[in-house]
Design an enzyme around this catalytic site. Structure first.
Site, PDB file in Angstrom:
ATOM      1  N   CYS A 186       0.838  -1.207   0.000  1.00 33.84           N
ATOM      2  CA  CYS A 186       0.000   0.000   0.000  1.00 33.84           C
ATOM      3  C   CYS A 186       0.871   1.256   0.000  1.00 33.84           C
ATOM      4  O   CYS A 186       1.794   1.374   0.815  1.00 33.84           O
ATOM      5  CB  CYS A 186      -0.915   0.020   1.213  1.00 33.84           C
ATOM      6  SG  CYS A 186      -1.994   1.474   1.284  1.00 33.84           S
TER       7      CYS A 186
ATOM      8  N   CYS B 250      -0.169   5.831   7.209  1.00 34.31           N
ATOM      9  CA  CYS B 250      -1.545   5.552   7.594  1.00 34.31           C
ATOM     10  C   CYS B 250      -1.612   4.684   8.848  1.00 34.31           C
ATOM     11  O   CYS B 250      -0.794   3.791   9.049  1.00 34.31           O
ATOM     12  CB  CYS B 250      -2.261   4.855   6.432  1.00 34.31           C
ATOM     13  SG  CYS B 250      -3.960   4.389   6.798  1.00 34.31           S
TER      14      CYS B 250
ATOM     15  N   CYS C 138      -3.381   0.043   8.982  1.00 38.94           N
ATOM     16  CA  CYS C 138      -2.688  -1.256   9.069  1.00 38.94           C
ATOM     17  C   CYS C 138      -1.335  -1.040   9.744  1.00 38.94           C
ATOM     18  O   CYS C 138      -0.712   0.003   9.561  1.00 38.94           O
ATOM     19  CB  CYS C 138      -2.437  -1.850   7.688  1.00 38.94           C
ATOM     20  SG  CYS C 138      -3.907  -2.130   6.693  1.00 38.94           S
TER      21      CYS C 138
ATOM     22  N   CYS D  47      -7.274   1.920  -0.737  1.00 40.11           N
ATOM     23  CA  CYS D  47      -7.253   1.231   0.558  1.00 40.11           C
ATOM     24  C   CYS D  47      -7.314  -0.258   0.263  1.00 40.11           C
ATOM     25  O   CYS D  47      -8.314  -0.749  -0.284  1.00 40.11           O
ATOM     26  CB  CYS D  47      -8.424   1.660   1.443  1.00 40.11           C
ATOM     27  SG  CYS D  47      -8.428   0.832   3.058  1.00 40.11           S
TER      28      CYS D  47
ATOM     29  N   GLN E  34     -20.266  -7.991  11.928  1.00 43.82           N
ATOM     30  CA  GLN E  34     -18.890  -8.412  11.678  1.00 43.82           C
ATOM     31  C   GLN E  34     -18.374  -7.767  10.392  1.00 43.82           C
ATOM     32  O   GLN E  34     -19.045  -7.817   9.354  1.00 43.82           O
ATOM     33  CB  GLN E  34     -18.802  -9.930  11.577  1.00 43.82           C
ATOM     34  CG  GLN E  34     -19.130 -10.657  12.869  1.00 43.82           C
ATOM     35  CD  GLN E  34     -18.029 -10.532  13.923  1.00 43.82           C
ATOM     36  OE1 GLN E  34     -16.989  -9.945  13.673  1.00 43.82           O
ATOM     37  NE2 GLN E  34     -18.273 -11.070  15.098  1.00 43.82           N
TER      38      GLN E  34
ATOM     39  N   GLU F 232     -28.841  -8.219  25.214  1.00 44.82           N
ATOM     40  CA  GLU F 232     -27.967  -7.156  24.720  1.00 44.82           C
ATOM     41  C   GLU F 232     -28.435  -5.838  25.334  1.00 44.82           C
ATOM     42  O   GLU F 232     -29.636  -5.559  25.374  1.00 44.82           O
ATOM     43  CB  GLU F 232     -28.040  -7.089  23.192  1.00 44.82           C
ATOM     44  CG  GLU F 232     -27.418  -5.870  22.560  1.00 44.82           C
ATOM     45  CD  GLU F 232     -25.909  -5.821  22.746  1.00 44.82           C
ATOM     46  OE1 GLU F 232     -25.448  -4.832  23.327  1.00 44.82           O
ATOM     47  OE2 GLU F 232     -25.227  -6.763  22.320  1.00 44.82           O
TER      48      GLU F 232
ATOM     49  N   ASP G 229     -20.418 -13.432  23.546  1.00 46.18           N
ATOM     50  CA  ASP G 229     -19.597 -12.701  22.573  1.00 46.18           C
ATOM     51  C   ASP G 229     -19.464 -11.254  23.061  1.00 46.18           C
ATOM     52  O   ASP G 229     -20.087 -10.342  22.514  1.00 46.18           O
ATOM     53  CB  ASP G 229     -20.258 -12.762  21.188  1.00 46.18           C
ATOM     54  CG  ASP G 229     -19.441 -12.059  20.109  1.00 46.18           C
ATOM     55  OD1 ASP G 229     -18.249 -11.769  20.361  1.00 46.18           O
ATOM     56  OD2 ASP G 229     -19.995 -11.783  19.030  1.00 46.18           O
TER      57      ASP G 229
ATOM     58  N   CYS H  96     -12.905 -11.197  20.974  1.00 50.06           N
ATOM     59  CA  CYS H  96     -12.084 -10.351  20.100  1.00 50.06           C
ATOM     60  C   CYS H  96     -10.866  -9.805  20.845  1.00 50.06           C
ATOM     61  O   CYS H  96     -10.170  -8.931  20.333  1.00 50.06           O
ATOM     62  CB  CYS H  96     -12.918  -9.197  19.537  1.00 50.06           C
ATOM     63  SG  CYS H  96     -13.650  -8.123  20.784  1.00 50.06           S
TER      64      CYS H  96
END
Length: 465
Positions: A83, A89, A92, A167, A295, A345, A393, A420
């Site tokens: 990239c 940037c 990443c 991107c 997701q 939730e 989750d 996560c």
């Protein structure tokens, strides 16, 4: 050595920090001749085992950040970042690392997290990666600079925007539509929002794309409505998008005058199409609004769902709780396989979406509650008894000890934990062990190639007796 301002130094990178940056230590002598002191360096875009040349400003500080001037000894897994924005940037951090190297590191991260709380690291399987780890994201949020440039934040500098040319992690259709909006802004000489003066028009552009249906959403966040002096520019935007991007099924203009730098809306204008798009996962259809959590990597998200079903082994006569259920990403495929499912939730808009998604998919054995986790568990148990299976989750911060102990006391036979954050996952799992649970397996899945993040799906089983 004595470190002076602007001096070129050679440093050995010995590890990575939690943000994926290289860490090195240099020793400096004090002018008074006392014991040497550590200078801890954070060196982005480096890898463990590398020797690099850096220039250090303000060496009197104990911790400094420095970009590598030259790589003197490279890690064998170093590759050329594809990239053009990579060095600046902040989207990443690991494009300079071979994908195989990234996956090994992520597996090691999960293993270390388990080991830190006394759990067996050998339970961790090799991280499941992507066949094509590019253009995988179905949602991006770009920011406008005060001058009207559209792009992503510079690494470590929240106030500087890198103008976007491409991107490589966003879907290709998303990038094309984003570039059209950027061109429109420039031609109409519209300005962006200044975070310091709180002046300016355009704040963010959110782009969502369903890889399953092909539908795209463009959501433009501004401090004024698309009326009055802005009406002609808004009409031109509508004409450009509808003529050239037929997959854009939702073109929104959202007013946000709050000082907080969030993608929120005080008033929503639907410029074209509807205020949501349709997406699909595992054969189930979902409605996504601009603020819907879903997701962001659909290919790997499907693997998460498949793994959760494989580990959980839902049965037709079982009752199940889906904790932190969101809009029902896991709820719907599990509900099709159990007798009853309750989703819990705290975000009310997500619960309303989950209810609608269940009806859209002709599922009528679900109950969705807008409650905090502990209160929701108690309410479900009072209404139809204990659950056989529980899926959790939680957000990156984890569920926390109180919630995990409440789950432990409820004694579901099987618990599927989707995480996560390996560190909070390990801490949460350790809370269940005194209640008779055994951690059976942990499967990391890479949803965010070229970043530090890694997801896990794990199974805990209640031991008899």
């Amino acid at each position: 050595m004595t470190v002076t301002i602007g001096e070129t130094l050679v440093a050995d990178v010995h590890r990575l920090d939690k943000k994926g940056n290289g860490q090195a230590v240099l020793w400096r002598e004090s002018e008074q001749g006392s014991n040497p002191k550590k200078l801890k360096l954070t060196i982005p875009q480096t890898l463990p085992g590398e020797t690099v040349q850096v220039i250090v400003d303000q060496p009197e500080k104990r911790r400094r950040k420095a970009l590598p001037e030259k790589i003197l000894k490279a890690n064998p897994e170093r590759v050329e970042a594809p990239c053009p924005h990579f060095e600046l940037c902040g989207g990443c951090v690991w494009q300079h690392w071979s994908y195989e190297g990234q996956l090994k590191h992520k597996t090691g991260h999960v293993q270390e997290a388990l080991e830190s709380v006394g759990l067996d690291p050998s339970l961790v399987q090799d991280t499941i990666g992507m066949e094509e780890p590019w253009h995988y994201r179905n949602k991006m949020e770009f920011t406008f600079s005060p001058e009207g440039d559209l792009g992503l934040h510079e690494q470590g500098n929240f106030r500087k925007i890198i103008p976007l040319e491409t991107c490589l992690i966003a879907g290709r259709n998303m990038v094309d539509a984003t570039m059209e909006v950027s061109k429109w802004v420039k031609e109409h000489q519209l300005n962006g929002y200044n975070k310091d003066t709180h002046q300016g028009l355009l704040r963010h552009l959110m782009v969502r794309e369903s890889f399953a249906t092909g539908e795209v959403m463009l959501a433009l966040f501004a401090t004024e409505s698309p009326e009055g002096d802005l009406a002609k520019a808004a009409e031109d935007l509508i004409a450009r998008i509808t003529a050239n991007y037929p997959n854009v099924k939702s073109l929104l203009w959202l007013v946000n005058t709050d000082w907080a730098d969030r993608t929120q809306s005080e008033e929503t204008f639907v410029l074209a199409g509807r205020d949501f798009i349709y997406d699909e996962l595992g054969g189930y259809r979902y409605r996504l609004w601009f603020d819907t959590f879903f997701q962001t990597n659909p290919v790997q998200a499907q693997k998460l769902v498949d793994l959760a079903l494989e580990m959980g082994k839902p049965e037709k006569e079982e009752k199940m709780i889906d904790l932190f259920c969101g809009v029902g990403t896991f709820s719907l495929p599990f509900a099709a396989r159990v007798k009853e499912l309750a989703g819990i939730e705290i975000v009310e808009t997500s619960i309303e979406s989950a209810k609608r998604n269940a009806l859209d998919n002709d599922l009528h054995n679900t109950t969705f509650l807008a409650r905090d986790a502990r209160r929701g568990i108690d309410e479900v148990h009072e209404s139809w008894g204990l659950a056989d299976l529980l899926l959790i989750d939680p957000p990156r911060s984890g569920a926390g000890g109180k919630v995990m102990r409440r789950i432990g006391r409820a004694q579901p036979k099987r618990i599927v934990y989707v995480s996560c954050n390996p560190d909070t996952f390990a801490t949460d799992v350790a809370e269940l062990l005194p209640f008779g649970y055994t951690l059976e397996t942990v499967q990391p899945v890479d949803l965010f190639p070229h970043t530090v993040h890694v997801e896990c799906v794990a199974l805990l089983v209640l031991q008899e007796g």
